[in-house]
Design a protein around this motif. Sequence first.
Motif, mmCIF file in Angstrom:
data_model
loop_
_atom_site.group_PDB
_atom_site.id
_atom_site.type_symbol
_atom_site.label_atom_id
_atom_site.label_comp_id
_atom_site.label_asym_id
_atom_site.label_seq_id
_atom_site.Cartn_x
_atom_site.Cartn_y
_atom_site.Cartn_z
ATOM 1 N N ASN B 252 -41.609 9.562 -2.077
ATOM 2 C CA ASN B 252 -42.033 10.856 -1.518
ATOM 3 C C ASN B 252 -41.169 11.265 -0.324
ATOM 4 O OD1 ASN B 252 -43.545 13.155 -1.620
ATOM 5 N ND2 ASN B 252 -45.484 12.217 -1.031
ATOM 6 N N LEU B 253 -39.905 10.825 -0.344
ATOM 7 C CA LEU B 253 -38.949 11.271 0.671
ATOM 8 C C LEU B 253 -38.337 12.571 0.158
ATOM 9 C CD1 LEU B 253 -37.392 7.749 1.306
ATOM 10 C CD2 LEU B 253 -38.929 8.992 2.858
ATOM 11 N N THR B 322 -35.955 14.161 4.544
ATOM 12 C CA THR B 322 -36.940 13.954 5.601
ATOM 13 C C THR B 322 -37.927 12.918 5.140
ATOM 14 O OG1 THR B 322 -38.338 15.728 4.779
ATOM 15 C CG2 THR B 322 -36.845 16.267 6.571
ATOM 16 N N GLY B 323 -38.296 12.103 6.095
ATOM 17 C CA GLY B 323 -39.346 11.135 5.862
ATOM 18 C C GLY B 323 -40.613 11.638 6.521
ATOM 19 N N PHE B 324 -41.412 10.715 6.916
ATOM 20 C CA PHE B 324 -42.710 10.978 7.535
ATOM 21 C C PHE B 324 -42.525 11.805 8.808
ATOM 22 C CE2 PHE B 324 -46.673 8.902 9.508
ATOM 23 C CZ PHE B 324 -47.541 9.676 8.747
ATOM 24 N N LEU B 325 -43.366 12.753 9.004
ATOM 25 C CA LEU B 325 -43.390 13.602 10.197
ATOM 26 C C LEU B 325 -42.131 14.449 10.339
ATOM 27 C CD1 LEU B 325 -45.122 11.167 12.741
ATOM 28 C CD2 LEU B 325 -46.137 12.696 11.034
ATOM 29 N N GLY B 326 -41.422 14.611 9.220
ATOM 30 C CA GLY B 326 -40.385 15.635 9.171
ATOM 31 C C GLY B 326 -39.040 15.295 9.772
ATOM 32 N N THR B 327 -38.830 14.075 10.223
ATOM 33 C CA THR B 327 -37.546 13.738 10.845
ATOM 34 C C THR B 327 -36.446 13.614 9.795
ATOM 35 O OG1 THR B 327 -38.675 12.597 12.623
ATOM 36 C CG2 THR B 327 -36.359 12.030 12.280
#
Lengths: 399, 399, 399, 399
Positions: B252-253, B322-327
């Motif tokens: 889910n990246l 983007t990974g978790f929290l949009g970074t």
Amino acid sequence: MTTSNIGIWLVGARGGVAATAITGLCALKDGLAPDAGLVSQLPAFRDVGLPDWDRFVVGGHEIRDVSLGDEAMRLATESRAIDPQLIERVKDQFPAIDDRIRLGTIYKSGSAISDLASEAVVRDESPRDAIRRLKEDMTGFAESNGLEHVIVLNLASTEPAVDPSLAPASWAELEPLLDRPQECPLPASSLYAIAALDLGYSYLNFAPSLGSATPAIDELARQRNTRHMGSDGKTGETLMKSVLAPMFHDRNLKVMSWVGHNIFGNLDGRILDDPVNKATKVTSKDRLLAQILEYRPQTLVSIEYIESLGDWKTAWDHIHFTGFLGTPMTLQFTWQGCDSLLAAPLALDMIRFTDLARRRGHVGLMPFLACFFKSPQGVEEQGYIRQFQALEAWANEDS
Amino acid sequence: MTTSNIGIWLVGARGGVAATAITGLCALKDGLAPDAGLVSQLPAFRDVGLPDWDRFVVGGHEIRDVSLGDEAMRLATESRAIDPQLIERVKDQFPAIDDRIRLGTIYKSGSAISDLASEAVVRDESPRDAIRRLKEDMTGFAESNGLEHVIVLNLASTEPAVDPSLAPASWAELEPLLDRPQECPLPASSLYAIAALDLGYSYLNFAPSLGSATPAIDELARQRNTRHMGSDGKTGETLMKSVLAPMFHDRNLKVMSWVGHNIFGNLDGRILDDPVNKATKVTSKDRLLAQILEYRPQTLVSIEYIESLGDWKTAWDHIHFTGFLGTPMTLQFTWQGCDSLLAAPLALDMIRFTDLARRRGHVGLMPFLACFFKSPQGVEEQGYIRQFQALEAWANEDS
Amino acid sequence: MTTSNIGIWLVGARGGVAATAITGLCALKDGLAPDAGLVSQLPAFRDVGLPDWDRFVVGGHEIRDVSLGDEAMRLATESRAIDPQLIERVKDQFPAIDDRIRLGTIYKSGSAISDLASEAVVRDESPRDAIRRLKEDMTGFAESNGLEHVIVLNLASTEPAVDPSLAPASWAELEPLLDRPQECPLPASSLYAIAALDLGYSYLNFAPSLGSATPAIDELARQRNTRHMGSDGKTGETLMKSVLAPMFHDRNLKVMSWVGHNIFGNLDGRILDDPVNKATKVTSKDRLLAQILEYRPQTLVSIEYIESLGDWKTAWDHIHFTGFLGTPMTLQFTWQGCDSLLAAPLALDMIRFTDLARRRGHVGLMPFLACFFKSPQGVEEQGYIRQFQALEAWANEDS
Amino acid sequence: MTTSNIGIWLVGARGGVAATAITGLCALKDGLAPDAGLVSQLPAFRDVGLPDWDRFVVGGHEIRDVSLGDEAMRLATESRAIDPQLIERVKDQFPAIDDRIRLGTIYKSGSAISDLASEAVVRDESPRDAIRRLKEDMTGFAESNGLEHVIVLNLASTEPAVDPSLAPASWAELEPLLDRPQECPLPASSLYAIAALDLGYSYLNFAPSLGSATPAIDELARQRNTRHMGSDGKTGETLMKSVLAPMFHDRNLKVMSWVGHNIFGNLDGRILDDPVNKATKVTSKDRLLAQILEYRPQTLVSIEYIESLGDWKTAWDHIHFTGFLGTPMTLQFTWQGCDSLLAAPLALDMIRFTDLARRRGHVGLMPFLACFFKSPQGVEEQGYIRQFQALEAWANEDS
């Protein structure tokens, strides 16, 4: 049926991964975080009955004198990892969580870890005393918050390696050693595991430390009708290995050497700068290649602490292989990811799947969680896609 | 049962991939080549009944004035791809193969290709005349060598793109156009396909050219109880995409952009330097990402001819996600492989699997060969491991 | 004036660099090698009076039981470094050179090196005895070949580090220690240096070993009116550092960390796999950054033996720096070069420049050769371009 | 002597580079920015008499409807380039600067640029009318702020290429064309240059656009006793080329091919996505290699707009070269830098050096500024270090 809440008990509750997981969980509850990075939010798991984010309550153990808010903000300012504005929006929720964090144990954690510990951390308790104290903290958490179940998740830094064969193979033999510190080979991560499992709680080991990875502790888990899994979250370079090595295998390309250099600058990196702690990690990062390839290429894994990188784990891998007619060819990759941001969503995912396993009455190891781990206990398959298929199949089998 | 021989008819029979496949086949027959790079030599396919190497006889079509030995030796000296000592050991077998190579057709192949053609190549025949001539060459080959079956494999350079919807949907409508060059949209690759399939031979399209990828030609294949598959061998950068994109999906990246730059200096590279030919290839290299990811990131594929690289295809891919929290995070890889050495074993593998399909009575498209193609006809699954599992399952289903 | 010949005496005369230098020199004499890689062939040095290639005669010391032809051919077949056809053309010249190679010394070379030594190598001689023997070999070479001068060049593998301050500061104090092995801290590389310089020959140290880098040996050189320089040829990753670091300095970009990972698989790599030998090399590769930048960023240098790479030294460097307003940025490079092919021409270049210095009457250290060395003795400037300008200026000053 | 203020007049005054330069200048005045990235802050220039930061007043021309604060903040939030907290601290100074920004001209800027222009931008003025208007803006700025001198700096996006030979060679011939739009080949960047120079102001061209790069405009500058220089700030990939190519030259390593792929997502990237604008840039990035190497390797430069990257310019370069004995070797680098943060300090540096040149009475081109430019007008030397030495020598010659 009314649904009561589920506890998440984090060991290393104010470390980088925990601070990120807590920030993320707060953001998810408030609808401020998108799905990105969360496996459990994939359409494949939409209808399997995973618990909602707002059912989780967080507490944990920590050994350092820090605050959750400071640790989260350092990830924003020092590492440029988390958006500082997001932290601003959720930080009101931090003090309540900070209040649910208790002093942990540094029993046989190694000096790299114990050097970081608060003076208030108890230094002379026996394993049994430590376990008793940890259990009190956990049950206090469950009672105060009216929790249906608690899932204990080890997010603490890597401990020095322990040879699991040193621990007796049965719980009946291991249990008496808890009173004999000299003879008891278990490190802190295993004491947390025993505390959790003895209470019937679930235990997950995101670190490469020993945790529950001994037959005796597995026996305890089964006796208490509970479940556990580990070890070592598969977040970056090793994830890549578990994706690429199956390609080399299935294309019959012969890997002659696979070199992986990892550099990063967060607290985990500082702990791993100690050779005894590093050895544990390197083994975990290296093992899977020979398992996937079915032969043993020359491998090299280095992990080095480079302060300026902060939470940005950068890995360079150089894979030297031969194709048809023996000509050597090369694949190189560079992975630049934020370690905590890669790990935190997996921690949250695992907790949701573990709760589902509990409701389905699953007892013992949880091999279907293999895709989350570098060294999945009791699982031979190390290829990522095939591991993911196993999770998908398990999650959907009853639904 | 005595086993008679099987013909391999290569279109582009003296090109780099063909010269490598022929060198490799000779080496395999003589026990001089290890298994590396050959999918069909994996233990998974040991007991499924694939034909032995020494049952294959090679012939083909070519349009240039070159010799097999010279082309093979250029791969050794100019490209440092094949070991020159290996060519020395097998080159005695080349003249007999050279003798079985006939002049092909350049019908609607585009000027980049026709500029390379020998003066002896016929330039004014109708599609029907060309097909008749190609068939005579193929049947002559089959008869002279007492062949049980012939598998025609397109290894020629990429043709300009043809919109497949321009071709009539049924064989009954398409067939009369063979006499009307103005109206017949088919390029050379499709004429070879029609020639092969009309004779009941199998047809495989290793290039991104149109080949058999129209409903009418598929209908012909089924009418003649034969089989076909394409297109575009998946050898390097696109193989990597089909391995990595499923990881991004299953984790889910979110891929924001995927840039792939390919540089190489062999003849294929020179042909692809022509924008009309390049467009066909770029489409084939790009399509799979959106299929695997289930959304459309920004993508960029470039293929550039850099003469000094010879057969060494070098690809740099930059994946921004983007990974978790949009970074935003980044994965880059550099692939340095010999194009011909990566392609040739797949060509040999496909031929063996196609012969197995023939003996099992398989008719029409061969979707189980998807793992070998960038653009597998009639197949939705673009992830490499899942495609490989499909091949493994099919190969073993009857054995 | 008739010109007589000049001797090149190689220490490590059958190692990879020596075998390449000899192959190259033979090819240059026969007009088979282009100028590429040779600094001394640049137009800037066309008119300064460098000696022609055909004036050089090669001999040397070696400790292993190998032949020049085998070593050269291994670079062609195992490493795919040198073109095997070139070796075929010049190998007739090898036996005569092999005949001029004598058994060297392994005095205090460390076990990684002495483990490779022929049984015939003398193991119990005093430093003085060793020097006497080495001198006899060198003067025998000069006499047999009617040489005007001999230039001794250390191409042997890296020795364990020796603290130069352990050696007495004057030749008068050092000289008596040659009879007292216990007290004499000098390794083999220094014994070769003393032998050469005491004879009035020139000495060059291409390895990071101690060689002539002590005040007492420098004094000997000046007493004998001869010249010397070292140490550690600057061929690949360190060359890149000496080119890139001045850019960071002159652009005021602040380097926070510079990580360099080197992997290779030749004999030098195997020797450097021993930590005591590796330490010498790492220091030499690391030092220049702080000198150029004028501050000390965090640095990491690793050198690892990866067998499959053979002579192909691959380096990955990751440079983390801040630009304006403090934002961290990144430069990464990957260098893929053949170690021996990069080193050998520099060895030949240095010899030509050293002979020019001799004819100009230069005595003592030769700082104008700094651009060839990772750790140029007596030179502060570590930036490559400024070092090159110094060579250019010196070479052209009298011409 | 009392020192009055100096004007900086930015063309493209609210673009990314300008917003960064303004943010940085405000921060420097307030002591909030360290020296990093500023060449003029190096010790080498400490005593040469460069003007202090607080003597500069900023105004400029812009064609878009945006605000300085929004543009600066987008660099913080969208691109993660500038620290948002820094912008918070200096943004009080933005409105006064915004008030000093006037509407510019889009005369022959190409449609990629004019499509971005505010509706208020005048679209039908003659070159002469445009110049008159621009001059009024500039002199108004000088008068209102009591400025001793104004330095006009072109930071606008790249215009389509103009063949400089189309412009008449003398000012006397060019000047009348300003009334004849059909015959006047000059684009906006040249009109700004004429406006500035005709007023005796200094002109600097940070873009690859034509600007002052014609003999006639140079003549105007000399007639007015003023000075100018360009073009195209050398910030990232081309800086690397100007550092690495001299190494290949001075080591006699033969570059066979040099491929450079650039991807980025800021406004400049969007403008360069238009082929006519891109051509101007590519030429500027490519030219220097042949000048430094003294031969013409195959080169390829691509610049592609990848939106997700924002201001992060990422370049991958692949350099294929031969060393000794003809073996091909490879150097690859990846540069990940913030375009605006790399460019802005150079803009500020150039302005300081230009003011020094003015006080020293320098008239005409300023070749000593070559190290800041990809295509330094009137300068043959393209190697970075040698260019820097020229700046250092000039700056210190009178001091």
